[in-house]
Enzyme design. Sequence first.
Site, PDB file in Angstrom:
ATOM      1  N   SER A 174       0.681  -1.121  -0.079  1.00  0.00           N
ATOM      2  CA  SER A 174      -0.031  -0.149  -0.215  1.00  0.00           C
ATOM      3  C   SER A 174       0.792   1.335  -0.125  1.00  0.00           C
ATOM      4  O   SER A 174       1.879   1.149   0.421  1.00  0.00           O
ATOM      5  CB  SER A 174      -0.772   0.082   1.204  1.00  0.00           C
ATOM      6  OG  SER A 174      -1.487   1.220   1.300  1.00  0.00           O
ATOM      7  N   TYR A 189      -2.187  -0.279   9.923  1.00  0.00           N
ATOM      8  CA  TYR A 189      -2.359  -0.771   8.510  1.00  0.00           C
ATOM      9  C   TYR A 189      -1.449  -0.553   7.828  1.00  0.00           C
ATOM     10  O   TYR A 189      -0.770  -1.699   7.027  1.00  0.00           O
ATOM     11  CB  TYR A 189      -3.667  -0.401   8.070  1.00  0.00           C
ATOM     12  CG  TYR A 189      -3.878  -0.530   6.594  1.00  0.00           C
ATOM     13  CD1 TYR A 189      -3.971  -1.811   5.998  1.00  0.00           C
ATOM     14  CD2 TYR A 189      -3.393   0.334   5.419  1.00  0.00           C
ATOM     15  CE1 TYR A 189      -4.032  -2.176   4.642  1.00  0.00           C
ATOM     16  CE2 TYR A 189      -3.592  -0.103   4.038  1.00  0.00           C
ATOM     17  CZ  TYR A 189      -3.930  -1.311   3.632  1.00  0.00           C
ATOM     18  OH  TYR A 189      -3.861  -1.377   2.409  1.00  0.00           O
TER      19      TYR A 189
END
Length: 350
Positions: free
Chosen positions: A142, A167
Amino acid sequence: MKILVTGAAGFIGFHLALRLSSRGDTVVGVDSINDYYDIQLKYDRLAELGFEKNSITANKLIQSSTIPTCSFIQIKLEDKVSLDKLFEQEKFDIVVNLAAQAGVRYSLTNAQAYIDSNIIGFTNILELSRFHKIKHLVYGSSSSVYGLNESIPFSTAHNVDHPISLYAASKKSNELMAHVYSHLFNVPTTGLRFFTVYGPWGRPDMAYYIFTKSILEGTPIKVFNNGNMARDFTYVDDIVEGVIRVIDNPPEGNVDWSGKTPEPSNSKAPYQIYNIGKNEPVKLLDFITAIEEELGIEAKKEFHPLQPGDVTMTFADVSDLVGKLGYKPKTAVKEGIKKFVTWYKDYYKA
């Protein structure tokens, strides 16, 4: 090739499974079908792939009713025993791991979900890729790994040691874990740092989805950091094309790599990291305007401060992707939003 796609009921995984099947690959999809967001959307994606809800049972492999080369099984990545049986039975050539607990803000209050899926689950994928001699493991990372980095555009040559959400930390951990397996066990791995993916069949927790829903319902939209944000919005078809280019080009290791001046994105081991983004950040307010224009409705806006875990800008340097694979995402935001809104209105009969 026979390709395992985890997260096949998810946004990117669904689109990838369709594309791989259409080009003749044999695809086995895996998904836990968790309730992070509306599971009906996940079942509807699976139905598009030929898997009806009433035919899906945990740990049972089923054949698509519409795509002869596609099958699906509901498994959690944390269930290593069931995954191992699947690897042993199917003899995969390639693994594409897109299953993950997504979402920056959700990670602020539900940490365990990220450890279970993104750490334990990914460890199982690595272990099984090692023992079953997988030819190439491709996995989703990501843009959030760039964290506090302020060097623009974000480059895979940059340090990413300062994430600002669990995350992001879990995705950075995946990249480190993959390198270990590439180095110790010669498993070819490629990590893909996705930049703000959008498009039809997307995730309902994403801003563009929420904006569209709220505008159509006449409810205010929340605009964070008072609108002073920009994102490298990347259309899902461009993401899928990038993933396929990567699948077909496993890393072999950089013979010129030096530990004295270590390049973060590759190694002497068969290991590679790429950014996949449009390479063209769009101001949040301009993105909202594109949605307004496509809907023909002006949004009611509420301005709020920056949320914890958010960054003010993402901007992908994709020079590695262009140089090594000859590929760069190209879909313009207005075109992508038009396709999304058309799908949204049809899906929700809006």
